[in-house]
Structures are given as structure tokens and as C-alpha cells.
Write an enzyme that holds these catalytic residues in place. Structure first.
Site, PDB file in Angstrom:
ATOM      1  N   ASP A 103      63.544  68.632   0.464  1.00  0.00           N
ATOM      2  CA  ASP A 103      63.323  67.944  -0.802  1.00  0.00           C
ATOM      3  C   ASP A 103      64.346  66.804  -0.863  1.00  0.00           C
ATOM      4  OD1 ASP A 103      62.462  67.101  -3.234  1.00  0.00           O
ATOM      5  OD2 ASP A 103      62.523  69.061  -4.198  1.00  0.00           O
TER       6      ASP A 103
HETATM    7  C1  BGC Z   1      60.943  66.616  -6.167  1.00  0.00           C
HETATM    8  C2  BGC Z   1      59.810  66.685  -5.154  1.00  0.00           C
HETATM    9  C3  BGC Z   1      59.353  65.292  -4.822  1.00  0.00           C
HETATM   10  C4  BGC Z   1      60.533  64.484  -4.334  1.00  0.00           C
HETATM   11  C5  BGC Z   1      60.176  63.065  -3.951  1.00  0.00           C
HETATM   12  C6  BGC Z   1      62.042  65.662  -5.765  1.00  0.00           C
HETATM   13  O1  BGC Z   1      62.920  65.457  -6.804  1.00  0.00           O
HETATM   14  O2  BGC Z   1      61.483  67.900  -6.377  1.00  0.00           O
HETATM   15  O3  BGC Z   1      58.758  67.447  -5.660  1.00  0.00           O
HETATM   16  O4  BGC Z   1      58.317  65.344  -3.883  1.00  0.00           O
HETATM   17  O5  BGC Z   1      61.499  64.425  -5.352  1.00  0.00           O
HETATM   18  O6  BGC Z   1      59.852  62.322  -5.067  1.00  0.00           O
END
Ligand code: BGC
Length: 714
Positions: free
Chosen positions: A270
Site C-alpha cells: 500500500d
Molecule cells: C489506500 C489504497 C490506495 C492507495 C493508492 C492508499 O492510501 O489505502 O487503497 O490504493 O492509497 O491511492
């Protein structure tokens, strides 16, 4: 000059000429007719260690690193999961009215929970495919979704993005979505692995979960995504699981995901969710995102990924940190090879070397919008309809009062990285006006005191209440289960002024409804995407017969919910003491009457269930539409062990089917059982076990509306 020197010189000069003169297909990795694994091995063999290490941490905010020498393209990503979101930066920047970044628009589909309320894997397949089509048109290769974290705590900020509280339902739906998306050659990313069940302290919290709850509740949807849908990417979660960051949890990423489930794709972190170099590399994370330079720029601009986020790190697998550890042997070269192999495999399998998606295709076309409208309508749940107030009969109505804060705005989705910017979104007010036509007078007031005055004078009142992306959002949990301030009072006043009131909710998670007894009709439209207004009007006027079902229990009060007392955690740890008793498993066990139970949803017609036949593999029954309208029924099958050898839930969903029936039509429904249908995860034996004995098969229209029962013996 000696002849062999001349020959070597000629050869050296000729070599590059020979390569460039070769057709690209003569180089094995460039030949699309060769098997993927052969191409991967060939390309891997041509890479230096430095080049391999370079591929493991990201390039830009949403791009992996390219390699110009070998012509390796970047993986171009975008959030997911309900449309193609702006990939130029975090939502903190892209959603700002004065955003300095370029704009990206696409179709906004209903939120995950709304899709889940359809109980229709085929619909999710169609939505996944359509989003894949738009990703391709916009020149993206990989979508960061779907999210399948189980809804455990009603207040968790991202519940609206997920598919509800049940692992079986979530598994069936996610398989449909991923198959649809990947059929377009777009890489789906199932997230967040695992146990990202709350936003409170999401980047530091340690989720303490026992083995049985993990296997029975929190992991099955990921396993289905891997083993049934063959998802190409898995995103590790921010949080810790049983003491280890998910991004460096070798039990989770290597033992379970790669070894036990046989996952062949890549694990992506993530965003900024890595905390160490050797541990992360050795535990099985394959690609760290985003790139170090993007992180540096974000920090320099003082921008947070999402409000409330603390504790994120990132840029741990950059070459300056990783290469010395590979050279010293702390990270074996084989570990790096495996990561690069996975990244290349995903690229070759999805045609990235051949057909770089050029972009320039169409998004938000009428056909794509029609899918969004159908999806929104299928997910709308008719919670209550006393005296058959709905559907509205246009010929009998002269005036409609539309009130409430969510009437004139199209609340398409919740807040955070799933929010899609769209060029078109229809508000419920506009859609009701459009459908009502000139024969019905539609008046509007957002709140008091005009709302009650208008209500008193109208034939029917429609109250549009609910949350906004500021209340239900990524990075933050809700403060309470109540509707935002003033809305309960508004509904009370309107219902007092006119008993012919329909409340339409825009929420992605349960809310309390202190007015529910006095209110004859309640619809939950969730966050329904850009076509939500139309879909709501379709249901209100009976153009579409409601068929949505709750994918999660609506408790009467927060204190009744399973995680009460074990949420949001203390001193950085959240103890899932509720174990396997999540959602209806808890309400059944504790014999608590919910406000609306799991699987609940009404129709404008009636269905009769007969002729149940049960065998250990297959259950059949007849369902007849006995009402006067066509409609869809969601037949649900629960298993109740009659003499379990260990503590087990009263009943669990093990099969379901959504069927369309014309009025008067009868259909035979077949539901299949498999080797997991009667089983539980035995923590002592560390495997799934089916006890011999009798099991009740409960078939019904919701988890508390069981119509037929049979017994199966194992
Ligand atoms: C989120 C993800 C997301 C990623 C990219 C993170 O903060 O938890 O779900 O895909 O950001 O935007």
C-alpha cells in the site's frame, strides 16, 4: 593485423548491427508467440543485478520503473475500485477544487457495498469489465481494487468500499469483478491484505486475530481472488497483523499467499506502507509503491496521503538501500529474481510488451453509464414499505415534496482514494423531476422550517438523508452511527407533517434510525455512483422492482455490534476478541434483534418457496413469483450444524442465487454445496475439518426469513 583479430573486430562491429537487423521477435522475450515463462526467463537472464534491484521500488506516484535499455515498460496504475481515479497524486491533492494536477474523469460506479447489495456476481463481472474497458481507454494497465476487507466495526471509515460482513458473499462477488476486469487485459489488485478493518490508526495498528477467525472470516475472499479468479496483484495492508507489518509479514505473504495458495502474481505495497528493507524484501513483497521521488515531493509540499494518516514510511526498497543488502547476502539474489520474475510475468501475461495501451478510447459513454445505472438500481435495498406506499403511482399523485440535504447533490461515493471525478452525475432531485414530468408538481426544500411546510402540502414526501464523503472516508472512522446532525430531527418533523413519507438514505454503512417506527417507507441507496439519481427514481416509481439485499447487518445501536468493547483498540493493538462472531454470526449467537438483518431486502412482488430437495452436493427448490409484478428474488442458503464438536455459529451462508421471475412464473433453483460448505477451520489441526453428523439446510429470503428446511447427513 592477425586474421583472428580482424574477425573479432568485425564481429564486434557487426554484433549490434546483427541485433538491430533482427526482427524484434528473434529476441525471445520480445516474441509474443513464446510461452510467458520462457520470455520471463530470457529477459531475466539479460538483466544485471542493478537493473533487477531497480525494478523493485516504484517510479512515479502510480508507475513502476521502466528500463529503457531492455524496453521494459512501466506498470501504469490507477485507483480503483469503482472507476478510474486520477493517477497524478493522492486524493488530498486531486480532489481539491484548486488542484494543481491535471484532471481525469471516468464513470463513477456505485461503491463496493452497493455492488455487494446486488448479490449478483454477474453484475460485478459486468462492472469489473466496464471499468477495465475505461482503464484501457485511459492508458492504464493496473487497477488498485477491488477491496475485500470484511466489515467488522460499523464505524470503520472504508466500509462503503467493501463487500460487507460475510466471507462467502464477498468471495463470490470478488471473483466476478476480477474475472470481468482481467478479461479486458487489465491487472486487478485485490486489497488490503489483510485485516485492514478500520481506518483509526490504520497505519500503525496491530490487529490481533486468532487463526480460526483469519481462515474463516478474514482470508477467504483473498483466497478466492487468487485461486478462482487468478488475480494478478495483491496489495499488502498498512496495519500489522499479529505483531508484524503486513508488508513484511512472511507468514501472510509467503507461507499463505504464495506457498499455500500458489499465487503467481505480484504483491504491491500500500502507498508508503513499508517500514524496513531486508525484512520486507525477504518476507515476499515484490513491488514497493510509490516511487521515492514522489514521496519526497509530497513531503516537501506538506501533503498527507489522507487526513489522519500517521506512521507511514515508504522508500525502503530503493536501490541505495536494497543493493548493499543483496551484495552482503542479507537479501539473497534468488529473492530479487523471484520479485522481478513476478513483475515480468504479470507484464507479459497482460500484453504490456506488445500492446502498450495508447489511451484515447472513450470513457463515460452511454453504454458505460447504463451499466452504472443498472448496478445502482440492483443494489438499492427497500428496507421497509408499510402499506405499500411504494412504488409511487404517477396517475394518483399530483404533488411531491423533495427535502433533505442529499436531494440536490449527487453523492456518488465516499471519500478518499476511491473517489472518482465524473463529468456527469444526476442528483435525486433532478431525476425525480425528470421522471415525474409536468403532470406532477415537484417542490424542494433542503431543511427546516420550509421542509415541514412543503411536506404538509404534498401528496408524498421524499426525504433524502445520509452521509457525505466527508463523513464516510478513507483515513478516518465515523464518530457515531447516527446520521449527521439535524437529519433525524428533520425526518421526525417531516413524518409528523405528512405520514406519506419515504426516507431515502445515502450511506455506506449502518446508521441508527430512531424514526423508523413512524416512517412507512425506507430505501437505502448507499453511495450509488453517477447514475444514482436515475436508479433511485427507477425504484421509487416502480420502473425497476427492488431486489437489493443487505450485505451487512444494521444494528439497532452501536452497543449491539460484535466489535463493541474490542474496537478501536488500545495502546496500538486491536484485539479481535469477537473471533469468528462477526456480523449476523454474532447477532444469531447472542440472540440480538437487529434493526435490519443480513440478507434483508423487500420487493414490490411476493415469492413462494416450495419443493425443497436436499443432498450433500446439491439443493433444489421451486420459487414462484406470486405477485402481480416481474421481479428478482435472492434465494439464500444457510447451513446449521446440529451437533458440532466445537463452538460454531448458529448458521452460515453457503450458497445463494439471484433469479429474475416474471409475475406468475415458477423456476427451479439449484444451489451447490462444496467441501467447505459444512467445514470449519480447526485451529489445533491447522486445517479445515468436516464433522460427521447432521446439518440443517435453511433456505430463505433473508438470514431471518427462512422459508424451507431440510437435513443433510455427512
Ligand atoms: C489506500 C489504497 C490506495 C492507495 C493508492 C492508499 O492510501 O489505502 O487503497 O490504493 O492509497 O491511492
Amino acid at each position: 593485423m592477425k586474421p583472428f583479430i580482424v574477425l573479432r573486430l568485425l564481429a564486434a562491429l557487426a554484433a549490434p548491427i546483427m541485433i538491430t537487423a533482427q526482427s524484434p521477435e528473434a529476441v525471445p522475450y520480445r516474441n509474443p508467440r513464446l510461452p510467458v515463462e520462457e520470455r520471463v526467463s530470457d529477459l531475466l537472464g539479460r538483466m544485471t543485478l542493478e537493473e533487477k534491484v531497480d525494478m523493485v521500488s516504484g517510479g512515479g506516484w502510480m508507475e513502476s520503473k521502466a528500463n529503457a535499455r531492455l524496453g521494459i515498460p512501466p506498470l501504469r496504475m490507477a485507483d480503483g475500485p469503482v472507476g478510474v481515479r486520477n493517477w497524478y497524486g493522492p486524493s488530498a491533492l486531486t480532489m481539491r477544487a484548486d488542484s494543481p494536477l491535471p484532471t481525469v474523469t471516468s464513470t463513477a460506479f456505485p461503491a463496493g457495498v452497493a455492488l455487494a447489495a446486488s448479490w449478483d456476481p454477474d453484475l460485478l463481472r459486468e462492472v469489473g469489465k466496464t471499468i477495465g474497458e475505461e482503464a484501457r481507454a485511459l492508458g492504464r494497465d493496473m487497477m488498485l481494487g477491488p477491496g475485500v476487507n470484511i466489515v467488522r466495526a460499523p464505524l470503520a471509515g472504508r466500509n462503503f468500499e467493501m463487500y460487507g460482513e460475510d466471507p462467502y458473499l464477498t468471495s463470490r462477488l470478488v471473483v466476478g469483478y476480477i474475472e470481468g476486469m482481467q478479461s479486458e487485459g487489465i491487472i486487478a489488485t485485490v486489497k488490503h491484505f489483510a485485516a485492514n478493518n478500520q481506518e483509526h490508526e490504520r497505519q500503525t495498528i496491530d490487529a490481533k486475530i486468532d487463526d480460526r477467525a483469519l481462515h474463516e472470516i478474514y482470508l477467504p475472499a483473498f483466497r478466492a481472488a487468487v485461486q478462482e479468479a487468478h488475480v494478478w496483484a495483491v496489495m499488502s495492508a498498512y496495519n500489522k497483523l499479529n505483531g508484524h507489518w503486513c508488508a513484511e509479514n512472511s507468514w501472510l505473504l509467503t507461507d499463505v499467499l504464495k506457498k499455500e495458495w500458489g499465487f503467481q502474481g505480484l504483491v504491491v505495497s500500500d502507498w508508503l506502507g513499508t517500514h524496513s528493507t531486508a525484512e520486507t524484501a525477504n518476507a515476499g513483497l515484490d513491488l514497493e509503491m510509490p516511487g521515492a521521488e514522489s514521496i519526497r515531493r509530497l513531503r516537501a509540499a506538506g501533503v498527507q496521503q489522507n487526513p489522519g494518516d500517521v506512521g507511514s514510511r515508504g522508500a525502503m526498497l530503493t536501490p541505495d538501500k536494497l543493493l548493499p543488502l543483496v551484495q552482503s547476502g542479507d537479501v539473497p539474489v534468488g529473492v530479487i529474481d523471484d520479485k522481478v520474475r513476478r513483475i515480468l510475468r504479470v507484464m507479459f501475461a497482460n500484453g504490456l510488451f506488445e500492446n502498450q495501451k495508447p489511451g484515447g478510447g472513450q470513457v463515460d459513454t452511454l453504454t458505460q453509464r447504463a451499466v452504472a445505472r443498472k448496478a445502482a438500481a440492483e443494489g438499492i435495498v427497500l428496507l421497509k414499505n408499510a402499506g405499500d406506499l411504494l412504488p409511487l403511482v404517477s396517475e394518483k399523485i399530483h404533488s411531491i415534496a423533495v427535502v433533505g440535504p442529499n436531494a440536490a447533490v449527487a453523492v456518488t461515493g465516499g471519500g478518499g482514494s476511491s473517489s472518482v471525478k465524473t463529468t456527469h452525475a444526476i442528483s435525486p432531485l433532478d431525476a425525480v423531476r425528470e421522471r415525474a414530468g409536468s403532470a406532477i408538481q415537484v417542490s424542494y426544500a433542503p431543511s427546516l422550517p420550509e421542509a415541514a411546510d412543503l411536506a404538509a402540502k404534498a401528496d408524498v414526501v421524499l426525504v433524502f438523508a445520509g452521509d457525505s464523503p466527508k463523513v464516510e472516508k478513507e483515513g478516518q472512522d465515523r464518530e457515531s452511527m447516527d446520521l449527521p446532525a439535524g437529519q433525524n430531527e428533520l425526518i421526525d418533523a417531516v413524518v409528523k407533517a405528512n405520514p406519506h413519507t419515504v426516507v431515502v438514505l445515502n450511506v455506506g454503512a449502518p446508521v441508527t434510525m430512531p424514526w423508523v417506527e413512524q416512517t412507512p417507507a425506507v430505501l437505502n441507496a448507499w453511495f450509488p455512483g453517477e447514475e444514482g439519481g436515475h436508479a433511485i427514481a427507477d425504484i421509487l416509481f416502480g420502473d425497476v422492482n427492488p431486489s437489493g439485499r443487505l450485505p451487512e447487518t444494521f444494528p439497532r445501536r452501536l452497543e449491539d455490534s460484535p466489535s463493541w468493547g474490542h474496537y478501536p483498540g488500545k495502546d496500538g493493538v486491536v484485539d479481535y476478541a469477537d473471533g469468528i462472531y462477526v456480523g449476523y454470526r454474532h447477532f444469531d449467537k447472542q440472540n440480538i434483534d437487529p434493526l435490519f438483518c443480513f440478507g434483508h431486502g423487500l420487493s414490490y412482488t411476493k415469492f413462494e418457496y416450495t419443493d425443497l430437495k436436499v443432498s450433500p452436493q446439491e439443493v433444489t427448490l421451486k420459487v414462484r413469483n406470486t405477485g402481480s409484478r416481474d421481479g428478482a428474488e435472492v434465494v439464500q442458503l444457510y447451513i446449521q450444524p446440529l451437533a458440532p464438536s466445537i463452538d460454531r455459529p448458529v448458521k452460515e451462508l453457503k450458497a445463494f442465487r439471484r433469479i429474475d421471475l416474471k409475475h406468475g412464473e415458477t423456476s427451479t433453483v439449484t444451489l451447490t454445496l462444496d467441501d467447505r460448505s459444512l467445514a470449519y477451520f480447526d485451529p489445533a489441526k491447522k486445517t479445515w475439518v468436516t464433522d460427521p453428523g447432521k446439518y440443517e439446510v435453511l433456505v430463505g429470503s433473508s438470514s431471518r426469513d427462512i422459508r424451507l428446511k431440510g437435513t443433510v447427513t455427512r
